[in-house]
Structures are given as C-alpha cells and as structure tokens.
Design an enzyme around this catalytic site. Structure first.
Site, PDB file in Angstrom:
ATOM      1  N   GLY A 155      66.736 -87.356  37.807  1.00 54.43           N
ATOM      2  CA  GLY A 155      66.986 -86.964  36.529  1.00 54.43           C
ATOM      3  C   GLY A 155      66.881 -85.539  36.262  1.00 54.43           C
ATOM      4  CE  LYS A 208      54.136 -81.088  32.247  1.00 58.26           C
ATOM      5  NZ  LYS A 208      55.205 -81.634  33.309  1.00 58.26           N
ATOM      6  CB  SER A 265      60.405 -85.511  29.751  1.00 57.39           C
ATOM      7  OG  SER A 265      60.670 -86.655  30.480  1.00 57.39           O
ATOM      8  N   GLY A 284      63.990 -83.719  38.553  1.00 55.97           N
ATOM      9  CA  GLY A 284      64.320 -84.108  39.735  1.00 55.97           C
ATOM     10  C   GLY A 284      65.392 -83.274  40.260  1.00 55.97           C
ATOM     11  CG  ASN A 309      55.927 -85.702  32.650  1.00 55.67           C
ATOM     12  OD1 ASN A 309      55.401 -84.747  33.096  1.00 55.67           O
ATOM     13  ND2 ASN A 309      57.076 -85.535  31.917  1.00 55.67           N
TER      14      ASN A 309
END
Length: 335
Positions: A20, A197, A269, A23, A114
């Site tokens: 996506g 993260k 995202s 990536g 994530n």
C-alpha cells in the site's frame, strides 16, 4: 544478488507483501537504491501502472522512477530471502495464507506493521526463529496508481530480533537498507521500539480518521493537539505499568514528532484506510492500549473514546456488517 540493470530481471532481494502506501514507498526507495524488489498489492490498477511506466517516487524535492516487479498476488513465486509484511494488521492472517510458499528455509519474515499483535501472528504461523520485527517512521502516501510520496528524510527505521540479541541477519538487512537509502538501525530491545512507534500512531491516527484532516489542518487545531497528547499520556502510563522501556517521555514531543517532515496534505494511515473503503488498524493501535490498560488496571478514557469514534466512522464509511449497506451513504454525497 542482482543480475542486471533491468528491475524486472533482478533476482528479488525482498518481497513487500502489502504494498500500500508505506510498502510502496519503502519498496520504491529500496529499488532506486539498487535492491531487487517485488511489490505485492491487491490494487490491480496500481500494479498495472508500475508494470507499464515504472513507479514514480516523489519526496518533496523531486521525482524519480523506480523499476521493480509488481504483482497482485504471490502465485508462482519462488522463496525470497526477505519477506517484508506490511499488510494492515487486521489482514495479516488472510494475507499469509496466499504467501506461505515464498517463505523458504532461509527466508527472514520481517514485520514493520503498526500497532501491537502482528508479530505474534507471524510467529505463530512461521515460528519465532524466522520472524523479526521493527518499526519505521517513514511516511508513505499513494498519490495515484503507480505514484507514491515517500517521506524518508529524517525518519528512523529500526529492526531487531523478537528475543532481543542483535543477530547477523538483521544487521545485514539494516546495512543493505541503509546503503539503499532507508537509514536503518538495529535494536536489542525491539519491544521498546514497537511501543515508541505505537505512541506516534496513538497521537494522530485515530484523530485523523475521525476528522478526515490531513496533517496541516490537524496540527492547526489546539483542541486536537490536546486530545492527541492526552491519548499519548495514557499509552505512556500503560507502557510503564507493563514494564516496557520507551524512549519517549513527553507527550507533546511525541505529538510534534508524528508530523515532523511530512507535508500539510499528508494523510495518516487510518484515514487512508477509510479513504480506500477499508477497515482501520484501530484494534491494534489505540485498541491495544485500551485492552492492556484494562488488564493492568490503568484507565484509558481518551483512547476508549477514540476507539469508539473510529468504530463509528468505520460504520459510516464501510456500512453495517449485518446488511452490507453504508449508513447514511445517500446523505454523504451532499457534503
């Protein structure tokens, strides 16, 4: 491992499963840096554009065209040295069902997904010894089929073994990626990195999904800044109760760092998922904080509220799972 100067003819160094926004951005930069990359994306028009014209990689200073392989599935692929898993966390198990055969005896499976939980799904499928984990602060946004924005400048990527020790295999990946344009570190405490993260995603992801705002307007609203910091403070409290060592201690620094180096039009995202008509990763991000907080007796009212609101946005955008119809879809067309 590369065989010639044509991207399509290279022996793959890695396969990106779930190409996506992120990536594609990572794969594009790595291909520009000389690695043989295969992008696997279920977006047929994206794959077709890459095959026809190459992948246009924009970074805010200019554009370059990466030549790499792109396909809609892993059918017929041989095992690869590195399988980079970047599907949305809720789709991990389903995506692996069609990619089992590309994981050979010497394949390293690396997740940069994530949130919390995808690492265990991979370890359960392939065995913990074949799996490494990491996180990246690189930003990616698909601008159109075959065209991606890659926010790499000043953004960390950190990888490590699930059980801690720095190994030659993760060191080799870090060195190769750094040489190809994605500065990558190796950590002996990847759990702490995963939480670092997670804090970034907790800060902005749900708020962006709820409001529909790109980073410019999102960061211009003081009330949203306050809400993002409150969500991060709750996550920090949960991490402390769980005994996780994180590098972040200041919620405002986390909030500001989440948007650093990304343009005003950049969309988080979770918002990109809703834009594309897909479920978000809320269960693996804010939802994971809420679940662990409940287990440890740490209140998470702000994150509870964000999860509920994103659930509502998913219902409005994706529809009622019982009927398959969008709620209020006719009214939505009027703006």
């Amino acid at each position: 491992m590369l065989t010639d100067s044509s991207g399509a003819a290279r022996t793959p160094d890695l396969c990106v499963l779930g190409a996506g926004s992120l990536g594609t951005a990572l794969g594009g930069v790595l291909a520009l840096g000389g690695l043989g990359v295969v992008l696997v994306s279920r977006r047929a028009e994206h794959v077709a554009a890459i095959r026809r014209d190459g992948l246009v990689v924009a970074d805010g200073t200019g554009e370059r065209v990466a030549r790499l392989q792109a396909r809609t599935d892993c059918t017929g692929m041989a095992p690869v040295p590195l399988l980079l898993v970047l599907v949305k966390a809720p789709d991990t198990a389903a995506a692996l069902a069609g990619a089992q055969h590309v994981v050979g005896p010497d394949t390293l499976v690396l997740t940069l997904q994530n949130g919390l939980g995808a690492e265990q799904i991979l370890a359960d499928r392939f065995g913990a010894r074949r799996v490494a984990a990491g996180r990246t602060w690189v930003g990616g946004e698909l601008q159109s089929p075959g065209r991606v924005f890659a926010g790499v400048t000043g953004k960390r990527t950190v990888i490590g073994e699930l059980d801690g020790p720095v190994s030659p295999r993760v060191r080799a990946v870090a060195d190769a990626w750094t040489g190809a344009g994605i500065p990558t570190e190796v950590s002996p405490d990847i759990t702490g990195v995963i939480w670092d993260k997670l804090l970034t995603n907790v800060a902005t992801g749900a708020l962006a999904a709820i409001t529909g705002l790109g980073y410019g307007p999102l960061y211009a609203v003081p009330e949203l800044e306050a809400a993002g910091q409150a969500a991060v403070r709750e996550a920090l409290a949960v991490a402390a109760a769980a005994g996780v060592r994180v590098s972040a201690t200041d919620a405002l620094a986390v909030w500001r760092g989440a948007g650093a180096g990304l343009g005003a039009d950049f969309r988080a995202s979770m918002l990109q998922s809703l834009d594309a008509g897909r479920r978000t990763e809320i269960d693996f991000v804010n939802g994971a904080v809420c679940r662990l907080g409940a287990q440890l007796g740490v209140p998470t009212p702000v994150n509870d509220t964000l999860v509920a609101a994103v659930r509502g946005r998913e219902r409005a955008v994706l529809g009622d799972p019982q009927t398959g119809s969008a709620v209020g879809s006719d009214a939505a067309s009027t703006g």
